[in-house]
Design a protein around this motif. Structure first.
Motif, PDB file in Angstrom:
ATOM      1  N   LYS A 195     -66.959 -25.701  79.152  1.00  0.00           N
ATOM      2  CA  LYS A 195     -67.615 -25.735  77.843  1.00  0.00           C
ATOM      3  C   LYS A 195     -66.580 -25.757  76.722  1.00  0.00           C
ATOM      4  CE  LYS A 195     -68.693 -20.733  77.512  1.00  0.00           C
ATOM      5  NZ  LYS A 195     -69.838 -19.791  77.453  1.00  0.00           N
ATOM      6  N   GLN A 196     -65.410 -25.135  76.942  1.00  0.00           N
ATOM      7  CA  GLN A 196     -64.351 -25.243  75.954  1.00  0.00           C
ATOM      8  C   GLN A 196     -63.806 -26.666  75.896  1.00  0.00           C
ATOM      9  OE1 GLN A 196     -62.586 -20.935  77.067  1.00  0.00           O
ATOM     10  NE2 GLN A 196     -61.457 -21.970  75.456  1.00  0.00           N
ATOM     11  N   LEU A 197     -63.713 -27.311  77.054  1.00  0.00           N
ATOM     12  CA  LEU A 197     -63.274 -28.715  77.071  1.00  0.00           C
ATOM     13  C   LEU A 197     -64.277 -29.615  76.357  1.00  0.00           C
ATOM     14  CD1 LEU A 197     -61.946 -28.873  80.734  1.00  0.00           C
ATOM     15  CD2 LEU A 197     -60.567 -29.145  78.665  1.00  0.00           C
ATOM     16  N   LEU A 198     -65.553 -29.276  76.447  1.00  0.00           N
ATOM     17  CA  LEU A 198     -66.561 -30.055  75.727  1.00  0.00           C
ATOM     18  C   LEU A 198     -66.361 -29.957  74.219  1.00  0.00           C
ATOM     19  CD1 LEU A 198     -69.779 -29.307  77.811  1.00  0.00           C
ATOM     20  CD2 LEU A 198     -68.694 -31.543  77.511  1.00  0.00           C
ATOM     21  N   MET A 199     -65.923 -28.785  73.742  1.00  0.00           N
ATOM     22  CA  MET A 199     -65.650 -28.655  72.311  1.00  0.00           C
ATOM     23  C   MET A 199     -64.419 -29.481  71.930  1.00  0.00           C
ATOM     24  SD  MET A 199     -68.169 -26.858  71.329  1.00  0.00           S
ATOM     25  CE  MET A 199     -69.059 -27.612  72.711  1.00  0.00           C
ATOM     26  N   ILE A 200     -63.402 -29.482  72.784  1.00  0.00           N
ATOM     27  CA  ILE A 200     -62.222 -30.317  72.533  1.00  0.00           C
ATOM     28  C   ILE A 200     -62.612 -31.786  72.530  1.00  0.00           C
ATOM     29  CG2 ILE A 200     -59.964 -31.002  73.468  1.00  0.00           C
ATOM     30  CD1 ILE A 200     -59.686 -28.146  74.559  1.00  0.00           C
ATOM     31  N   SER A 201     -63.626 -32.138  73.332  1.00  0.00           N
ATOM     32  CA  SER A 201     -64.081 -33.536  73.402  1.00  0.00           C
ATOM     33  C   SER A 201     -64.914 -33.952  72.198  1.00  0.00           C
ATOM     34  CB  SER A 201     -64.916 -33.743  74.663  1.00  0.00           C
ATOM     35  OG  SER A 201     -66.225 -33.204  74.492  1.00  0.00           O
ATOM     36  N   TYR A 511     -54.011 -31.275  72.396  1.00  0.00           N
ATOM     37  CA  TYR A 511     -54.522 -32.470  71.732  1.00  0.00           C
ATOM     38  C   TYR A 511     -55.551 -32.172  70.640  1.00  0.00           C
ATOM     39  CZ  TYR A 511     -52.134 -34.950  75.464  1.00  0.00           C
ATOM     40  OH  TYR A 511     -51.178 -35.435  76.313  1.00  0.00           O
ATOM     41  N   GLY A 512     -55.425 -31.017  70.013  1.00  0.00           N
ATOM     42  CA  GLY A 512     -56.296 -30.701  68.891  1.00  0.00           C
ATOM     43  C   GLY A 512     -57.525 -29.927  69.313  1.00  0.00           C
ATOM     44  N   VAL A 513     -57.558 -28.649  68.961  1.00  0.00           N
ATOM     45  CA  VAL A 513     -58.634 -27.765  69.395  1.00  0.00           C
ATOM     46  C   VAL A 513     -59.369 -27.216  68.178  1.00  0.00           C
ATOM     47  CG1 VAL A 513     -59.217 -25.697  70.714  1.00  0.00           C
ATOM     48  CG2 VAL A 513     -57.276 -27.123  71.418  1.00  0.00           C
TER      49      VAL A 513
END
Length: 578
Positions: A195-201, A511-513
């Motif tokens: 879910k954290q990767l989804l926010m990064i996406s 890559y920007g969070v």
């Protein structure tokens, strides 16, 4: 048409109608010239008036599955205990779809069958009306959850259930890979990293009702597999997230139970631990823990010297506070690594207890004044070198006596958020240990402590607590690469450790969070609260028992050696865990 009405909907308004019902025979009462059959389905019970000749022809017995056709008529005497109690159906035709053997227990709410028996025959247990109610509540929660999230612009995303094993506090359930011999998937303890990767996406506002798995010891409110209302949002602060949790839970309680939850209070972690003796405080009653170290220091009792001394006043129990009850209190208290507790009864304006002879009178007077003790009250004292241990022990007793004295009313809802949790604690060997996951963001004002005293850092973590039950946990996430590196360093993780455990995720952080935060609400615990039960197995269709074993299907079980050979696995020991 196999039915045109259910067994729970017919009333006096339907008198004269020709109906077709279907369901299970709940009970048969043959009275010679008359025969009454109670027909049951998920929705209720309808009484059938069956001609004796038809009853004898069909040989109806409990749990037969039948169809009944007939006319709705008014009963000569209504049954106020049934929603359909004003009417019955004069049956003209019956079709038996399926016969049934005698069941191992009666299909009724007040069954005397043990839980072990009911779990073996879970499909029969689920026929009981109370279990049907529990399953409906579970379904209603999921429906209300999706309604709220869709109405507020969230996107539902499914994350994988075969993932990389990463440390999250409990043991992973591992799944061997046939394609990659010697390698394993893990079943997710939560969708945390995804879910954290989804926010990064750039997904921005995500939710799902996620399946989660934890290989840990079972208890009344825990299952090895469970569902979690999972949510993550970008560009939010803590109050934004707490507002979402509060609004969502208020909506669910209103839709499912018709309850208007009050506004959610905020409580610091330290207040919860030192005043309530737990990180999930029940605020339906006061009876707070109080520090009486100052009043009892130098009191003459050597066992109290140099220790933190905590007190709990339980009102009006002097007559029932027997030696046997005091022994039970000590057994409970010692689970929290304290030596024990002492009970001081207040009678005729003085304290009565064996310990009194060891304490100076002026110290007892100071204690009585500090606690405002009244005749009939009992003061329970606990002393320990570690203040938290003494408070936790008294917290368990506080909950026990609160329930025993009738302070914990089921329909009195007191929700709150526990905030400002410690981020680290120091272990006995001097190392730092994270009290959350290593991606939890510290409070901004505590960031300087990263370089001076990490134990003083409060995190952005938050738990949702309702009447002493933890419903959800969550936190804001670290988005600053330097802070993340410092946290890893404090936890003693080497570059090799980080790459091995979280490599794919740490690369994404470059890559920007966005500033982000989220939470997970345990569906089973939420369903328990809404259903008014204290056993998680009541709200799970096919649960595991306290040994993580499913008696109905006898799972887990051995598999043929051919199935393990192809995976390159050799079974060397072990029995099934029934």
């Amino acid at each position: 048409m196999l039915r045109n009405r259910t067994c729970g909907e017919l009333t006096a308004k339907n008198v004269g109608e020709e109906v077709v019902l279907a369901g299970w025979v709940n009970r048969v009462r043959s009275l010679g010239s008359l025969c009454f059959v109670d027909l049951r389905d998920k929705y209720g019970i309808t009484q059938l008036n069956v001609p004796t000749s038809l009853y004898e022809e069909k040989h109806l017995r409990p749990e037969y599955v039948i169809q009944a056709k007939g006319k709705v008529v008014k009963r000569s005497e209504a049954n106020p205990h049934l929603a359909t109690g004003e009417i019955e159906v004069e049956v003209s035709e019956i079709t038996v779809y399926s016969k049934a053997e005698t069941t191992p227990f009666e299909i009724k709410d007040d069954t005397t069958a043990t839980e072990d028996t009911r779990l073996v025959y879970r499909y029969l247990d689920l026929r009981r009306p109370i279990m049907q109610k529990y399953m409906q509540i579970r379904s209603d929660i999921n429906r209300a959850t999706r309604e709220w999230f869709y109405a507020h612009g969230f996107e539902e995303v499914d994350t994988p259930t075969l993932i990389k094993s990463t440390p999250e506090g409990a043991r992973d359930y591992l799944v061997p890979s046939r394609m990659y011999p010697g390698n394993f998937y893990a079943l997710p303890q939560s969708p945390q990293l995804y879910k954290q990767l989804l926010m990064i996406s750039g997904t921005d506002r995500y939710f799902q009702i996620a399946h989660c798995y934890r290989d840990e010891d079972q208890r009344a409110d825990r299952q090895p597999e469970f569902e979690q209302i999972d949510c993550e949002m970008s560009f939010v602060d803590r109050e934004d997230v707490l507002g979402v949790i509060e609004s969502l839970l208020k909506y669910i309680f209103k839709k499912v139970k018709g309850v208007d939850l009050p506004s959610f209070a905020r409580m610091d972690y330290d207040t919860a631990i030192y005043s309530y003796g737990t990180d999930k405080p029940d605020t339906r009653f006061s009876m707070l823990i109080q520090d009486v170290t100052e009043e009892l220091q130098g009191c003459g009792f050597k066992a109290y010297e140099g220790k933190s001394i905590e007190a709990l006043v339980v009102p009006g129990i002097t007559s029932t506070c027997t030696r046997k009850e005091q022994d039970k209190d000590n057994v409970l208290a010692k689970k929290f690594r304290v030596f024990g507790v002492s009970h001081l009864k207040r009678e005729n304006g003085t304290f009565v207890a064996p310990i009194v002879k060891n304490i100076k009178p002026e110290s007892l007077d100071a204690l009585a004044k500090r606690l405002e003790v009244k005749d009939g009250d009992v003061v329970i004292l606990c002393a320990d070198a570690k203040k938290e241990n003494a408070c936790l022990a008294l917290g368990a007793l506080r909950n026990f006596y609160g329930a025993q004295l009738g302070y914990c009313h089921k329909d009195d809802y007191k929700p709150l958020f526990v905030i400002n949790w410690p981020l680290f604690e120091k272990t006995d060997d001097g190392k730092y240990e994270s009290l959350s996951n290593p991606f939890t963001r510290p409070n901004d004002e505590d960031l300087p402590y990263l370089d001076s005293d990490p134990t003083k850092i409060r995190s952005t973590s938050y738990d949702t607590v309702l009447n002493g039950v933890e419903l959800s946990s969550g936190a804001l996430r670290i988005y600053d690469a330097d802070v993340q590196s410092k946290v890893f360093e404090l936890l003693g993780l080497t570059d090799e450790d980080i790459e091995k455990r979280f490599g794919f995720f740490v690369r994404a952080l470059k890559y920007g969070v966005p500033p982000e935060g989220g939470f997970g609400i345990g569906v089973e615990r939420l369903a328990m609260e809404l259903a008014g039960t204290d056993n998680v197995r009541d709200v799970v269709a096919f649960p595991k028992n306290l040994k993580a074993y499913e008696p109905m299907s006898e799972c887990p079980s051995r598999v043929p050696s051919a199935d393990t050979d192809i995976l390159g696995i050799k079974v060397v020991a072990g029995d099934k865990g029934e």
